[in-house]
Design a protein around this motif. Structure first.
Motif, mmCIF file in Angstrom:
data_model
loop_
_atom_site.group_PDB
_atom_site.id
_atom_site.type_symbol
_atom_site.label_atom_id
_atom_site.label_comp_id
_atom_site.label_asym_id
_atom_site.label_seq_id
_atom_site.Cartn_x
_atom_site.Cartn_y
_atom_site.Cartn_z
ATOM 1 N N ALA A 186 30.105 76.875 6.949
ATOM 2 C CA ALA A 186 29.696 75.820 6.021
ATOM 3 C C ALA A 186 29.260 74.567 6.772
ATOM 4 N N SER A 187 29.942 74.260 7.848
ATOM 5 C CA SER A 187 29.596 73.098 8.679
ATOM 6 C C SER A 187 29.771 73.495 10.128
ATOM 7 N N GLY A 188 28.665 73.722 10.812
ATOM 8 C CA GLY A 188 28.742 74.211 12.180
ATOM 9 C C GLY A 188 29.311 75.612 12.217
ATOM 10 N N VAL A 189 30.174 75.860 13.190
ATOM 11 C CA VAL A 189 30.827 77.167 13.333
ATOM 12 C C VAL A 189 32.313 76.952 13.565
ATOM 13 N N LYS A 190 33.125 77.697 12.828
ATOM 14 C CA LYS A 190 34.569 77.686 13.022
ATOM 15 C C LYS A 190 35.018 79.132 13.190
ATOM 16 N N LEU A 191 35.271 79.530 14.428
ATOM 17 C CA LEU A 191 35.674 80.899 14.739
ATOM 18 C C LEU A 191 37.159 80.939 15.109
ATOM 19 N N LEU A 235 35.428 76.686 24.182
ATOM 20 C CA LEU A 235 36.146 77.922 23.866
ATOM 21 C C LEU A 235 37.604 77.799 24.313
ATOM 22 N N LYS A 236 38.524 78.063 23.396
ATOM 23 C CA LYS A 236 39.947 77.926 23.694
ATOM 24 C C LYS A 236 40.655 79.280 23.609
ATOM 25 N N LEU A 237 41.469 79.581 24.616
ATOM 26 C CA LEU A 237 42.261 80.813 24.644
ATOM 27 C C LEU A 237 43.723 80.446 24.847
ATOM 28 N N VAL A 238 44.584 80.961 23.975
ATOM 29 C CA VAL A 238 46.005 80.639 24.043
ATOM 30 C C VAL A 238 46.825 81.897 23.772
ATOM 31 N N ALA A 239 47.868 82.115 24.580
ATOM 32 C CA ALA A 239 48.803 83.207 24.333
ATOM 33 C C ALA A 239 49.969 82.641 23.536
ATOM 34 N N SER A 240 50.299 83.294 22.422
ATOM 35 C CA SER A 240 51.406 82.856 21.578
ATOM 36 C C SER A 240 52.240 84.070 21.220
ATOM 37 N N ASN A 245 45.134 84.192 20.959
ATOM 38 C CA ASN A 245 44.358 83.418 19.992
ATOM 39 C C ASN A 245 43.140 82.793 20.661
ATOM 40 N N ILE A 246 41.976 83.069 20.097
ATOM 41 C CA ILE A 246 40.717 82.538 20.609
ATOM 42 C C ILE A 246 40.078 81.700 19.506
ATOM 43 N N SER A 247 39.650 80.487 19.851
ATOM 44 C CA SER A 247 39.021 79.631 18.840
ATOM 45 C C SER A 247 37.786 78.937 19.419
#
Length: 271
Positions: A186-191, A235-240, A245-247
């Motif tokens: 809707a506004s840019g990209v939110k992945l 690009l963000k990568l986090v182990a939880s 989790n990639i965003s």
């Protein structure tokens, strides 16, 4: 796929403009609209596609679309285009066999399409004769974790056969059990993309490996050469726990920049 939302985005409009630039696609759509008063680019509000774990072997699938459709006119149009269609019933529900391979049924404002066995199973579920996705705890857990209000989303359990193939390339990859993702436009990209592994140490190790690859000079140089360095930095990568989790969040301006670069590359490739 939430088509009601997606149709309002610039990315959807760009995609449709590119698709309709093909004379064959445009002519086919015009014929469908004229003969059946049905425009899939406007008259469908959502689409769900489901595949079983053995999809590579069975080639089974089910597509369910919701929208406004005159079933009689669509069937007549398909027949006029040369499709071999036979009407039948299952559990008291009318359905149509297409070219002795697939089936199509109209259940209220939903269109259900798939191989004959899958279609009959869907009708059985609709009539309460079989359990559906809502009764599958594993799938339900994945769907609960994903943002189903996004324009597009998916949730998948990785079948054992695919996990074995992944493990042959990298043992840690074979530990990935499931994945889910959502995409807002809707506004840019939110992945948002999540992979669930069997062990916490696997999630941590895979994130560290990915970060090392992305931070390597060769990766940075290649991204810069293609004009994607700014996107790579966001690009963000986090182990939880067991999850990876990639965003990625991009503004409309950043999306437009990427579109321009991609169009330029495609144009250069065609010359």
């Amino acid at each position: 796929v939430d088509l009601d939302k997606l149709m309002k985005t610039s990315m959807y409009n760009d995609f449709m403009a590119a698709a309709l630039a093909d004379p064959e696609v445009k002519d086919g759509l015009e014929k469908l609209k004229k003969a059946a008063n049905f425009d899939p680019t406007k008259d469908l509000s959502s689409i769900v596609i489901a595949v079983p774990p053995d999809v590579e072997k069975s080639e089974n699938f089910l597509m369910i679309a919701k929208g406004r459709i005159d079933s009689g006119k669509v069937i007549e149009f398909a027949k006029s285009e040369g499709s071999n269609i036979k009407e039948a019933t299952h559990q008291g529900v009318a359905w149509f066999e297409i070219d002795n391979e697939a089936g199509l049924a109209f259940l209220g404002d939903h269109i259900v399409l798939g191989p004959t066995a899958a279609l009959k199973a869907a009708i059985d579920t609709h009539k309460g004769k079989m359990k559906g996705v809502k009764d599958n705890k594993e799938v339900g857990k994945m769907i609960k974790a994903v943002d189903t209000s996004a324009d597009l989303w998916f949730a998948v359990a990785i079948p054992d056969t695919l996990r074995k193939q992944m493990a042959a390339e990298n043992a840690m990859m074979g530990d990935i059990e499931a994945a889910h993702a959502s995409l807002g436009l809707a506004s840019g990209v939110k992945l948002r993309f999540t992979m669930r592994t069997g062990k916490t140490e696997t999630a941590t190790a895979l994130v560290e490996l990915a970060k090392a690859t992305l931070s390597a000079d060769s990766t940075k140089q290649q991204a810069a050469a293609m004009g994607f360095d700014a996107m790579l930095a966001k690009l963000k990568l986090v182990a939880s726990g067991n999850d990876i989790n990639i965003s990625l969040d991009l503004t409309d301006k950043e999306v437009d920049t990427i579109k321009t670069m991609v169009q330029g590359m495609m144009g250069a490739g065609m010359r």
